[in-house]
Motif scaffolding. Structure first.
Motif, short mmCIF file in Angstrom:
data_model
loop_
_atom_site.label_atom_id
_atom_site.label_comp_id
_atom_site.label_asym_id
_atom_site.label_seq_id
_atom_site.Cartn_x
_atom_site.Cartn_y
_atom_site.Cartn_z
N ALA A 319 10.04 -47.00 60.15
CA ALA A 319 10.27 -45.59 60.47
C ALA A 319 9.01 -44.75 60.32
CB ALA A 319 11.39 -45.03 59.62
N GLY A 320 8.12 -45.12 59.41
CA GLY A 320 6.92 -44.31 59.24
C GLY A 320 5.99 -44.88 58.20
N TYR A 321 4.73 -44.54 58.33
CA TYR A 321 3.72 -44.94 57.34
C TYR A 321 3.31 -43.72 56.53
CZ TYR A 321 3.10 -49.36 59.82
OH TYR A 321 3.30 -50.60 60.38
N PRO A 322 3.12 -43.92 55.20
CA PRO A 322 2.91 -45.22 54.58
C PRO A 322 4.11 -45.85 53.88
CG PRO A 322 2.14 -43.51 53.11
CD PRO A 322 2.65 -42.81 54.34
N TRP A 323 5.26 -45.16 53.75
CA TRP A 323 6.26 -45.70 52.81
C TRP A 323 7.59 -46.12 53.42
CZ3 TRP A 323 4.17 -40.68 51.69
CH2 TRP A 323 4.88 -39.63 52.24
N PHE A 324 7.93 -45.72 54.61
CA PHE A 324 9.27 -46.00 55.13
C PHE A 324 9.45 -47.46 55.53
CE2 PHE A 324 9.95 -41.36 56.27
CZ PHE A 324 10.99 -41.19 55.37
N MET A 325 10.70 -47.94 55.32
CA MET A 325 11.11 -49.23 55.88
C MET A 325 11.76 -48.97 57.24
SD MET A 325 10.25 -51.79 53.99
CE MET A 325 11.40 -53.06 54.49
N ASP A 326 12.54 -49.94 57.74
CA ASP A 326 13.20 -49.77 59.02
C ASP A 326 14.55 -49.05 58.83
OD1 ASP A 326 13.58 -52.17 57.65
OD2 ASP A 326 14.09 -53.33 59.42
N TRP A 327 14.70 -47.95 59.54
CA TRP A 327 15.90 -47.12 59.49
C TRP A 327 16.62 -47.22 60.83
CZ3 TRP A 327 16.93 -42.74 55.89
CH2 TRP A 327 16.15 -42.80 54.74
N GLY A 328 17.96 -47.35 60.78
CA GLY A 328 18.72 -47.48 62.02
C GLY A 328 18.60 -46.27 62.92
N ARG A 329 18.80 -45.10 62.35
CA ARG A 329 18.73 -43.86 63.14
C ARG A 329 17.36 -43.69 63.77
NH1 ARG A 329 18.82 -40.66 58.95
NH2 ARG A 329 21.09 -40.40 58.93
N ASP A 330 16.31 -43.82 62.96
CA ASP A 330 14.95 -43.62 63.45
C ASP A 330 14.59 -44.63 64.53
OD1 ASP A 330 15.31 -42.56 60.74
OD2 ASP A 330 13.21 -41.99 60.86
N THR A 331 15.05 -45.88 64.32
CA THR A 331 14.75 -46.93 65.30
C THR A 331 15.35 -46.60 66.65
OG1 THR A 331 14.61 -48.65 63.60
CG2 THR A 331 15.09 -49.36 65.85
N MET A 332 16.60 -46.17 66.67
CA MET A 332 17.27 -45.93 67.95
C MET A 332 16.72 -44.68 68.65
SD MET A 332 18.91 -48.53 68.18
CE MET A 332 18.71 -49.77 66.89
N PHE A 661 2.23 -39.70 57.27
CA PHE A 661 1.11 -39.30 58.13
C PHE A 661 1.26 -39.82 59.56
CE2 PHE A 661 -0.78 -42.91 55.58
CZ PHE A 661 -0.82 -43.86 56.60
N SER A 662 2.10 -40.83 59.76
CA SER A 662 2.40 -41.28 61.13
C SER A 662 3.84 -41.77 61.15
CB SER A 662 1.45 -42.38 61.57
OG SER A 662 1.61 -42.64 62.96
N GLN A 663 4.68 -41.11 61.97
CA GLN A 663 6.11 -41.37 61.98
C GLN A 663 6.50 -41.98 63.32
OE1 GLN A 663 7.70 -40.93 59.27
NE2 GLN A 663 9.87 -40.64 59.64
N ALA A 664 7.34 -43.00 63.28
CA ALA A 664 7.71 -43.74 64.49
C ALA A 664 8.33 -42.83 65.54
CB ALA A 664 8.67 -44.87 64.15
N TRP A 665 9.33 -42.03 65.17
CA TRP A 665 9.99 -41.23 66.19
C TRP A 665 9.12 -40.07 66.67
CZ3 TRP A 665 15.06 -39.46 63.22
CH2 TRP A 665 14.73 -38.64 62.14
N SER A 666 8.17 -39.63 65.84
CA SER A 666 7.23 -38.60 66.29
C SER A 666 6.33 -39.14 67.40
CB SER A 666 6.38 -38.09 65.12
OG SER A 666 7.17 -37.50 64.12
N VAL A 667 5.76 -40.32 67.16
CA VAL A 667 4.92 -40.97 68.17
C VAL A 667 5.75 -41.32 69.40
CG1 VAL A 667 3.52 -43.01 68.70
CG2 VAL A 667 3.26 -41.84 66.49
N ALA A 668 6.94 -41.88 69.16
CA ALA A 668 7.78 -42.35 70.26
C ALA A 668 8.25 -41.22 71.16
CB ALA A 668 8.99 -43.10 69.71
N GLU A 669 8.65 -40.11 70.56
CA GLU A 669 9.13 -38.99 71.37
C GLU A 669 7.99 -38.32 72.14
OE1 GLU A 669 12.31 -37.27 72.22
OE2 GLU A 669 12.41 -39.44 72.12
N LEU A 670 6.79 -38.36 71.60
CA LEU A 670 5.64 -37.88 72.36
C LEU A 670 5.42 -38.77 73.58
CD1 LEU A 670 3.16 -36.10 72.78
CD2 LEU A 670 1.92 -37.53 71.14
N ILE A 671 5.51 -40.08 73.38
CA ILE A 671 5.37 -41.02 74.51
C ILE A 671 6.47 -40.78 75.53
CG2 ILE A 671 5.46 -43.44 75.20
CD1 ILE A 671 4.34 -44.15 72.42
N ARG A 672 7.71 -40.72 75.07
CA ARG A 672 8.85 -40.63 76.00
C ARG A 672 8.82 -39.33 76.81
NH1 ARG A 672 12.93 -37.95 76.86
NH2 ARG A 672 12.64 -36.72 74.97
N CYS A 673 8.63 -38.19 76.14
CA CYS A 673 8.68 -36.93 76.89
C CYS A 673 7.49 -36.81 77.84
CB CYS A 673 8.78 -35.74 75.95
SG CYS A 673 7.28 -35.27 75.09
#
Length: 679
Positions: A319-332, A661-673
């Motif tokens: 879900a995000g660096y540096p500390w998050f593991m894999d989250w269902g909501r964030d992944t989807m 400092f870097s979040q999966a859904w932040s990067v992903a939503e920038l890519i998608r939109c």
């Protein structure tokens, strides 16, 4: 062509002295590289570690779980006829080391590269990771001038759980050097790892003279993490430094050497690893279907989040660096941007399958634990609903017959299980009410994405029928109508129609011309709508299947734009709300209270951009407006974590990265939109 053209976006981030004039400016910019199994390396562009999670080798022993820090950093000293020049950069309790003043250039393409100038000597240091292995390399290219010099390299060893700080003497570390390899053993963690040098003489630092000012040379204590200090955390750390490696460099000599740090006793050429990182980046960029510089750069950033999960032998998303593991909501939520817009369809299938294996009582895991021995937590009502959207988007992007066959054979049964459990009721009071809307949560439950709880204080209570959950519920039923055999289509169609009628009648707030955030219950059983102006209502506009009229959708976007939009993220409350918190900073309890009470979230910018373009007719003019609105977020790629997008920003005057400092859904939503709405 939009009025702002990002298609020629730079392939490499290049920073000069004007980007790190002083220590405080330098620590605001970081880099990140990863190994595809949960391990990563991270530091600032001036070479210091700004937080306890930073290091040149963080590993994952049961990927992506059980993460540890092994090689915290590495520093250099140069000895010549003018004396000693120290390139170390860090704050300690007693003083500040500013070796970055010799840093003439920093670049980050496939990997970070530091260039130092010391008189007529140039040192270039590059840091890489082996994909699929817990192995980091540090490579040096030295161009010496007219003087003979000695370069002393000091590795900072540790062995601790990711994010912890430690007294180095309490780490229980021992070392043994043989044939150019140091073996580090931890009595406390019962672990062993290796540090190999391609060149140089090993010097036992315990043989150096000691004094009252320097009582030992094999431990480095009192190192401070500046960003942790800012957040009121325990920020004082220490490391085990048993050896220096001395490299002799003759006048006029060009010298190349490297170091390898690994959990395995491996032998590899560090420079070959850097070449393999370049090749992997090119491979990922070549998958991108559009010749667009920004999209290709973001495709490489996306790779950090897509990792292998040992327990399923499938891909998952951190879900995000540096500390998050894999989250269902964030992944989807991140799914479309990370693996569909980048055309990583095999990884897309693997991720969908990975989470299907963990469906329990109709729920996807909210989060996988940090250790491999713990079980996943299922305290979420939205992860399962976002799963339907991920399936729909997958079939929209991957149109081959094999794609639909995969969904029907391996994923469809999980979808049926989810719908059935939401209808009859499942954990955390999640169930379909008489009005066919989904309700959930009670007492101390926090089961939507606004999930902060401090002890017995539920900061954002959203028990009842949250707006985004029910927008997703309708979308899920329509997806099932499309996927299901003919004898089931009518059932899903009729239920979706009832949901639509209830949603419009109960959620539309005619006073504010937007949607209520949650429909709760009063003591007498009547509806108790929450009229807070929040960004969750955007979900009702952007999904493939929506329920509102065009005028309603336009009114929602206008409301969010006027009261919640910022150049870096969408606020979670308007500034005039009495609960509004303008900054996310300070002690954890203060940050938790601000997390969803005004703080701006980067990922919701993607929702807003899509909703804006849709409600303005998908015209070229709307796309040009969207590009202008997105420009500050593109600029942010050059700040904070280079190439990444932060989790959150302050609600007022947002500029500094907060949270991850870097979040999966932040990067992903920038890519998608960007992919779906601008290019």
């Amino acid at each position: 062509m939009s009025s702002v053209d990002f298609s020629a976006y730079q392939d490499k981030y290049n920073l000069g002295k004007g980007d790190f004039r002083n220590f405080s400016e330098g620590i605001e910019k970081e880099w990140l590289i990863s190994n595809g199994i949960g391990g990563y390396a991270n530091a600032t562009v001036i070479g210091s570690n700004s937080r306890s999670f930073s290091s040149l080798l963080n590993v994952s022993l049961n990927h992506p779980a059980d993460r540890y820090t092994l090689l915290a950093n590495i520093s250099e000293r140069i000895l010549d006829d003018t004396g000693i020049t120290n390139l170390a950069t860090y704050h300690s309790i007693s003083e500040t080391y500013e070796g970055f003043r010799y840093l003439s250039h920093f670049s980050f393409g496939s990997y970070p590269e530091y260039t130092y100038q010391i008189g007529d000597m140039i040192i270039r240091k590059s840091i890489g990771m082996v994909y699929g292995k817990d192995t980091s390399v540090i490579c040096y290219s030295v161009k010496n001038g007219s003087s003979h010099r000695k370069l002393y390299i000091t590795p900072y060893f540790t062995c601790k759980t990711l994010g912890e700080v430690a007294d180095p003497k309490a780490l229980g570390l021992h070392s043994d050097e043989k044939s150019g390899t140091i073996t580090i053993t931890s009595d406390v963690m019962n672990m062993k790892y290796f540090f190999r040098a391609s060149d140089g003489e090993f010097i036992d630092r315990s043989t150096y003279p000691i004094s009252m000012a320097e009582p030992t040379h094999i431990y480095l204590s009192g190192v401070l993490y500046d960003l942790d200090v800012r957040n009121g955390l325990n920020a004082c750390d220490g490391f085990y430094t048993p050896y220096d490696i001395c490299i002799d460099i003759n006048a006029g000599e060009d010298k190349f050497f490297y170091f390898v740090c690994s959990t395995e006793d491996v032998s590899c050429n560090g420079f070959d690893i850097l070449k393999s990182m370049d090749a992997r980046k090119k491979e990922l960029c070549d998958l991108v279907p559009k010749k667009d510089g920004l999209l290709k750069r973001l495709a490489y950033s996306a790779d950090n989040f897509i990792v292998e999960r040992e327990s399923t032998k499938c891909k998952t998303v951190l879900a995000g660096y540096p500390w998050f593991m894999d989250w269902g909501r964030d992944t989807m939520i991140a799914f479309t941007g990370l693996v569909l817009c980048t055309h990583r369809f095999e990884d897309a299938r693997s991720i969908l399958k990975s989470f299907a294996l963990y469906v329990k009582n109709g729920l996807l895991p909210n989060v996988f634990p940090n250790t491999d021995t713990d079980v996943p937590y299922y305290n979420t009502m939205d992860a399962s609903m976002w799963y339907f959207n991920a399936v729909y988007k997958y079939l929209e992007y991957d149109t081959g017959a094999s794609a639909r066959r995969f969904i029907m054979e391996e994923i469809y049964p999980a979808l049926v299980e989810i719908i059935d459990n939401y209808k009859k009721g499942t954990d955390f009071s999640i169930c379909m009410d008489e009005d066919c809307l989904i309700s959930g949560g009670s007492d101390l439950d926090q089961i939507t994405w606004m999930d902060v709880r401090v002890g017995d204080l539920v900061v954002t209570p959203r028990h009842g029928k949250p707006v985004e959950i029910n927008a997703l519920w309708y979308n899920a039923l329509k997806v099932m109508e499309e996927l299901s055999p003919d004898d089931k289509k009518t059932e899903y169609h009729e239920l979706a129609s009832k949901v639509k009628d209830s949603f419009i009648s109960k959620f539309w707030n005619s006073n504010e011309n937007c949607l209520y955030d949650v429909i709760g219950k009063k003591a007498d059983g009547s509806d108790d709508p929450d009229s807070s102006i929040r960004p969750n209502q955007l979900v009702a506009v952007i999904l493939p299947y929506t329920m509102l009229s065009a005028d309603m959708e336009k009114a929602i976007v206008d409301k969010v734009y006027k009261e919640l939009y910022t150049p870096l993220g969408i606020r979670t409350l308007p500034y005039y709300d009495e609960r509004y918190k303008s900054q996310y900073i300070g002690r954890l309890i203060d940050r938790d209270k601000a997390y969803h009470m005004g703080t701006s979230w980067g990922y919701i910018t993607g929702f807003f951009i899509s909703a804006y373009v849709k409600t303005h007719g998908n015209t070229q003019s709307a796309k040009e407006d969207a590009a202008l609105l997105l420009e500050p977020m593109i600029d942010h790629l050059n700040d904070g974590c280079l190439g990444g997008v932060a989790e959150i920003f302050d609600g007022s005057f947002p500029c500094t990265s907060r949270g991850c400092f870097s979040q999966a859904w932040s990067v992903a939503e920038l890519i998608r939109c960007y992919y779906e709405n601008i290019i």
